[in-house]
Motif scaffolding. Structure first.
Motif, PDB file in Angstrom:
ATOM      1  N   LEU A   1       0.831  -1.205   0.000  1.00 40.12           N
ATOM      2  CA  LEU A   1       0.000   0.000   0.000  1.00 40.12           C
ATOM      3  C   LEU A   1       0.866   1.256   0.000  1.00 40.12           C
ATOM      4  CD1 LEU A   1      -2.756  -0.951   2.623  1.00 40.12           C
ATOM      5  CD2 LEU A   1      -3.049  -0.797   0.146  1.00 40.12           C
ATOM      6  N   ILE A   2       1.882   1.266   0.834  1.00 39.79           N
ATOM      7  CA  ILE A   2       2.731   2.448   0.973  1.00 39.79           C
ATOM      8  C   ILE A   2       3.551   2.707  -0.287  1.00 39.79           C
ATOM      9  CG2 ILE A   2       4.715   3.394   2.228  1.00 39.79           C
ATOM     10  CD1 ILE A   2       3.501   1.991   4.747  1.00 39.79           C
ATOM     11  N   LEU A   3       4.097   1.653  -0.879  1.00 40.73           N
ATOM     12  CA  LEU A   3       4.855   1.833  -2.117  1.00 40.73           C
ATOM     13  C   LEU A   3       3.947   2.355  -3.226  1.00 40.73           C
ATOM     14  CD1 LEU A   3       7.188  -1.319  -2.146  1.00 40.73           C
ATOM     15  CD2 LEU A   3       7.706   1.010  -1.374  1.00 40.73           C
ATOM     16  N   ASN A   4       2.727   1.836  -3.307  1.00 40.40           N
ATOM     17  CA  ASN A   4       1.752   2.350  -4.282  1.00 40.40           C
ATOM     18  C   ASN A   4       1.492   3.831  -4.038  1.00 40.40           C
ATOM     19  OD1 ASN A   4       1.362  -0.079  -5.567  1.00 40.40           O
ATOM     20  ND2 ASN A   4      -0.564  -0.558  -4.575  1.00 40.40           N
ATOM     21  N   MET A   5       1.320   4.196  -2.777  1.00 39.24           N
ATOM     22  CA  MET A   5       1.029   5.581  -2.423  1.00 39.24           C
ATOM     23  C   MET A   5       2.173   6.505  -2.824  1.00 39.24           C
ATOM     24  SD  MET A   5      -0.570   4.775   1.340  1.00 39.24           S
ATOM     25  CE  MET A   5      -0.770   6.466   1.912  1.00 39.24           C
ATOM     26  N   ILE A   6       3.388   6.093  -2.530  1.00 43.90           N
ATOM     27  CA  ILE A   6       4.545   6.939  -2.830  1.00 43.90           C
ATOM     28  C   ILE A   6       4.733   7.108  -4.333  1.00 43.90           C
ATOM     29  CG2 ILE A   6       7.064   7.100  -2.704  1.00 43.90           C
ATOM     30  CD1 ILE A   6       6.865   5.770   0.075  1.00 43.90           C
ATOM     31  N   SER A   7       4.805   6.001  -5.054  1.00 45.13           N
ATOM     32  CA  SER A   7       5.078   6.095  -6.493  1.00 45.13           C
ATOM     33  C   SER A   7       3.950   6.805  -7.235  1.00 45.13           C
ATOM     34  CB  SER A   7       5.326   4.709  -7.090  1.00 45.13           C
ATOM     35  OG  SER A   7       4.211   3.862  -6.901  1.00 45.13           O
ATOM     36  N   THR A   8       2.706   6.527  -6.882  1.00 44.26           N
ATOM     37  CA  THR A   8       1.579   7.164  -7.564  1.00 44.26           C
ATOM     38  C   THR A   8       1.552   8.662  -7.290  1.00 44.26           C
ATOM     39  OG1 THR A   8       0.276   5.131  -7.417  1.00 44.26           O
ATOM     40  CG2 THR A   8      -0.926   7.162  -7.852  1.00 44.26           C
ATOM     41  N   THR A   9       1.751   9.048  -6.038  1.00 43.81           N
ATOM     42  CA  THR A   9       1.774  10.467  -5.688  1.00 43.81           C
ATOM     43  C   THR A   9       2.873  11.196  -6.434  1.00 43.81           C
ATOM     44  OG1 THR A   9       0.889  10.006  -3.478  1.00 43.81           O
ATOM     45  CG2 THR A   9       2.037  12.106  -3.777  1.00 43.81           C
ATOM     46  N   VAL A  10       4.054  10.604  -6.493  1.00 36.98           N
ATOM     47  CA  VAL A  10       5.184  11.225  -7.178  1.00 36.98           C
ATOM     48  C   VAL A  10       4.881  11.395  -8.663  1.00 36.98           C
ATOM     49  CG1 VAL A  10       7.576  10.861  -7.907  1.00 36.98           C
ATOM     50  CG2 VAL A  10       6.922  10.486  -5.523  1.00 36.98           C
ATOM     51  N   MET A  11       4.306  10.377  -9.286  1.00 36.18           N
ATOM     52  CA  MET A  11       4.009  10.460 -10.718  1.00 36.18           C
ATOM     53  C   MET A  11       2.949  11.520 -11.013  1.00 36.18           C
ATOM     54  SD  MET A  11       6.171   8.546 -12.074  1.00 36.18           S
ATOM     55  CE  MET A  11       7.361   7.363 -11.409  1.00 36.18           C
ATOM     56  N   ILE A  12       1.990  11.670 -10.127  1.00 37.72           N
ATOM     57  CA  ILE A  12       0.987  12.733 -10.281  1.00 37.72           C
ATOM     58  C   ILE A  12       1.683  14.094 -10.233  1.00 37.72           C
ATOM     59  CG2 ILE A  12      -0.977  13.889  -9.192  1.00 37.72           C
ATOM     60  CD1 ILE A  12      -1.848  11.081  -8.184  1.00 37.72           C
ATOM     61  N   LYS A  13       2.589  14.265  -9.257  1.00 38.33           N
ATOM     62  CA  LYS A  13       3.286  15.533  -9.087  1.00 38.33           C
ATOM     63  C   LYS A  13       4.264  15.812 -10.236  1.00 38.33           C
ATOM     64  CE  LYS A  13       4.789  16.541  -4.921  1.00 38.33           C
ATOM     65  NZ  LYS A  13       4.161  17.855  -4.660  1.00 38.33           N
ATOM     66  N   LEU A  14       4.645  14.773 -10.966  1.00 36.41           N
ATOM     67  CA  LEU A  14       5.528  14.943 -12.128  1.00 36.41           C
ATOM     68  C   LEU A  14       4.745  15.198 -13.419  1.00 36.41           C
ATOM     69  CD1 LEU A  14       8.203  12.164 -11.446  1.00 36.41           C
ATOM     70  CD2 LEU A  14       8.564  14.652 -11.374  1.00 36.41           C
ATOM     71  N   GLY A  15       3.424  15.287 -13.305  1.00 38.44           N
ATOM     72  CA  GLY A  15       2.607  15.616 -14.466  1.00 38.44           C
ATOM     73  C   GLY A  15       2.187  14.445 -15.318  1.00 38.44           C
ATOM     74  N   LYS A  16       2.245  13.251 -14.764  1.00 45.18           N
ATOM     75  CA  LYS A  16       1.920  12.069 -15.532  1.00 45.18           C
ATOM     76  C   LYS A  16       0.454  11.645 -15.411  1.00 45.18           C
ATOM     77  CE  LYS A  16       6.638  10.468 -15.784  1.00 45.18           C
ATOM     78  NZ  LYS A  16       6.674  10.646 -17.250  1.00 45.18           N
ATOM     79  N   VAL A  17      -0.328  12.499 -14.749  1.00 46.90           N
ATOM     80  CA  VAL A  17      -1.758  12.251 -14.595  1.00 46.90           C
ATOM     81  C   VAL A  17      -2.506  13.551 -14.887  1.00 46.90           C
ATOM     82  CG1 VAL A  17      -3.599  11.656 -12.964  1.00 46.90           C
ATOM     83  CG2 VAL A  17      -1.430  10.411 -12.904  1.00 46.90           C
ATOM     84  N   TYR A  18      -3.569  13.461 -15.681  1.00 45.25           N
ATOM     85  CA  TYR A  18      -4.454  14.599 -15.934  1.00 45.25           C
ATOM     86  C   TYR A  18      -5.805  14.250 -15.340  1.00 45.25           C
ATOM     87  CZ  TYR A  18      -7.256  18.051 -18.507  1.00 45.25           C
ATOM     88  OH  TYR A  18      -8.110  19.062 -18.849  1.00 45.25           O
ATOM     89  N   GLU A  19      -6.304  15.100 -14.430  1.00 46.48           N
ATOM     90  CA  GLU A  19      -7.454  14.735 -13.614  1.00 46.48           C
ATOM     91  C   GLU A  19      -7.094  13.426 -12.914  1.00 46.48           C
ATOM     92  OE1 GLU A  19     -10.864  14.911 -16.227  1.00 46.48           O
ATOM     93  OE2 GLU A  19     -10.819  17.109 -16.269  1.00 46.48           O
ATOM     94  N   ASN A  20      -7.782  12.314 -13.208  1.00 44.07           N
ATOM     95  CA  ASN A  20      -7.347  11.037 -12.633  1.00 44.07           C
ATOM     96  C   ASN A  20      -7.047  10.018 -13.725  1.00 44.07           C
ATOM     97  OD1 ASN A  20      -9.941  10.564 -13.476  1.00 44.07           O
ATOM     98  ND2 ASN A  20     -10.641   9.585 -11.598  1.00 44.07           N
ATOM     99  N   LEU A  21      -6.571  10.519 -14.862  1.00 47.00           N
ATOM    100  CA  LEU A  21      -6.299   9.666 -16.022  1.00 47.00           C
ATOM    101  C   LEU A  21      -4.804   9.573 -16.296  1.00 47.00           C
ATOM    102  CD1 LEU A  21      -9.135  11.106 -18.270  1.00 47.00           C
ATOM    103  CD2 LEU A  21      -9.153   8.908 -17.073  1.00 47.00           C
ATOM    104  N   MET A  22      -4.335   8.388 -16.644  1.00 46.55           N
ATOM    105  CA  MET A  22      -2.905   8.149 -16.853  1.00 46.55           C
ATOM    106  C   MET A  22      -2.494   8.569 -18.274  1.00 46.55           C
ATOM    107  SD  MET A  22      -2.829   3.942 -16.988  1.00 46.55           S
ATOM    108  CE  MET A  22      -3.630   3.614 -15.435  1.00 46.55           C
ATOM    109  N   VAL A  23      -2.243   9.862 -18.448  1.00 39.73           N
ATOM    110  CA  VAL A  23      -1.986  10.407 -19.778  1.00 39.73           C
ATOM    111  C   VAL A  23      -0.579  10.113 -20.299  1.00 39.73           C
ATOM    112  CG1 VAL A  23      -3.728  12.217 -19.685  1.00 39.73           C
ATOM    113  CG2 VAL A  23      -1.473  12.638 -18.686  1.00 39.73           C
ATOM    114  N   ASP A  24       0.260   9.504 -19.491  1.00 42.68           N
ATOM    115  CA  ASP A  24       1.580   9.086 -19.972  1.00 42.68           C
ATOM    116  C   ASP A  24       1.637   7.570 -20.160  1.00 42.68           C
ATOM    117  OD1 ASP A  24       3.526  10.823 -20.809  1.00 42.68           O
ATOM    118  OD2 ASP A  24       4.112  11.416 -18.784  1.00 42.68           O
TER     119      ASP A  24
END
Length: 306
Positions: free
Chosen positions: A207-230
């Motif tokens: 759970l924690i690894l999912n939380m960290i990596s997903t949050t980081v990728m969102i902050k890097l611009g790899k998500v638009y709204e809640n869609l994986m645009v990369d």
């Protein structure tokens, strides 16, 4: 470092009073017991949100500055690192070396345990040295017990080169945390089967690894709204997902989404910018670069220049 005399004092090694008679239970009762214990995991993770936030910010700052993320672990902990690392390229379009898993015994240990691999701190150091670890990178050492020598060695080496260090364990006041700048100690307590940390402890760490990596990728611009645009369009399923994402964001037809995805070389971000801002592929790529990868900002920049 290899002294195991206090192993039985760890919370993950204690007997669970709720499951002492589990060997006499019916199938449904066993399943219910495991389910009840698992329900407590998310609450344990919630208790550590502040430390998880610090870890996510550290990883984000590292990757934003050109660094890499390394997960280091042995056994189940190492496998969890591999699971998270290998999902980043297809989900977020990251290069394969951006998020890496370093496992005691090598990748072959994913399928079959390599005896004694986790007992060598020197091997932990050597494996990171071979990855040319630098001060720009961040290392997350994962160990349910919090005392795995391989992980300790890796964290020691990371500190030597000036990399950011994070510990992830299921026991408080753990040995690996003594070698980490940021510590996440999510105490999940005794397992249903005593010492079987592939259960609650591993669930919490996943759970924690999912939380960290997903949050980081969102902050890097790899998500638009809640869609994986990369998303990496590497097979037919992902190509269909890409078209669906484009349709959802642009409110255009399936055929138009398909056409623009082709024009954008199967890249979702430029396809969206092309459709939303009425620009060509090269212009879309330029605006995305100016926006540091953020689709919303790229569209705003394009609209501003029309």
């Amino acid at each position: 470092m290899n002294d195991l005399s206090n192993l039985n004092k760890l919370s993950t090694e204690q007997r669970n009073s709720h499951s002492i008679n589990i060997d006499h239970m019916s199938t449904k009762s066993i399943l219910a017991m495991i389910n009840e214990e698992d329900k407590r995991v998310a609450e344990c993770v919630q208790d550590e949100i502040d430390d998880i936030e610090r870890a996510a910010e550290a990883v984000f700052n590292s990757l934003k500055s050109g660094g890499r993320l390394f997960y280091v672990g042995a056994g189940t902990s190492g496998r969890l690192g591999i699971l998270d690392a290998v999902e980043c390229p297809p989900t977020f379009g990251t290069p394969s070396n951006l998020v890496q898993a370093v496992m005691a015994g090598g990748l072959s240990a994913f399928e079959k345990a390599v005896e004694g691999a986790e007992d060598s701190p020197e091997k932990g150091k050597e494996d990171l040295r071979e990855r040319a670890l630098s001060s720009y990178d961040v290392v997350i050492g994962i160990a349910a017990s919090g005392r795995t020598p391989y992980v300790i060695g890796a964290l020691e080496y990371a500190n030597e080169v000036g990399a950011q260090t994070i510990s992830l364990t299921a026991n408080k006041n753990s040995s690996i945390s003594e070698h980490a700048t940021i510590k996440i100690e999510v105490e999940t307590g005794p397992e249903v089967i005593t010492g079987s940390t592939r259960m609650k402890a591993a669930t919490a760490h996943k759970l924690i690894l999912n939380m960290i990596s997903t949050t980081v990728m969102i902050k890097l611009g790899k998500v638009y709204e809640n869609l994986m645009v990369d998303v990496s369009v590497s097979n037919e399923k992902l190509k269909e997902r890409a078209k669906g994402i484009i349709q959802t964001i642009t409110n255009q037809t399936y055929q138009e989404a398909e056409e623009f995805l082709k024009l954008a070389n199967n890249e979702v971000k430029p396809a969206i910018v092309m459709m939303k801002a009425n620009v060509n592929y090269e212009e879309a790529i330029d605006y995305i670069k100016q926006a540091n990868g953020f689709v919303r900002k790229a569209i705003e920049l394009a609209d501003r220049n029309l």
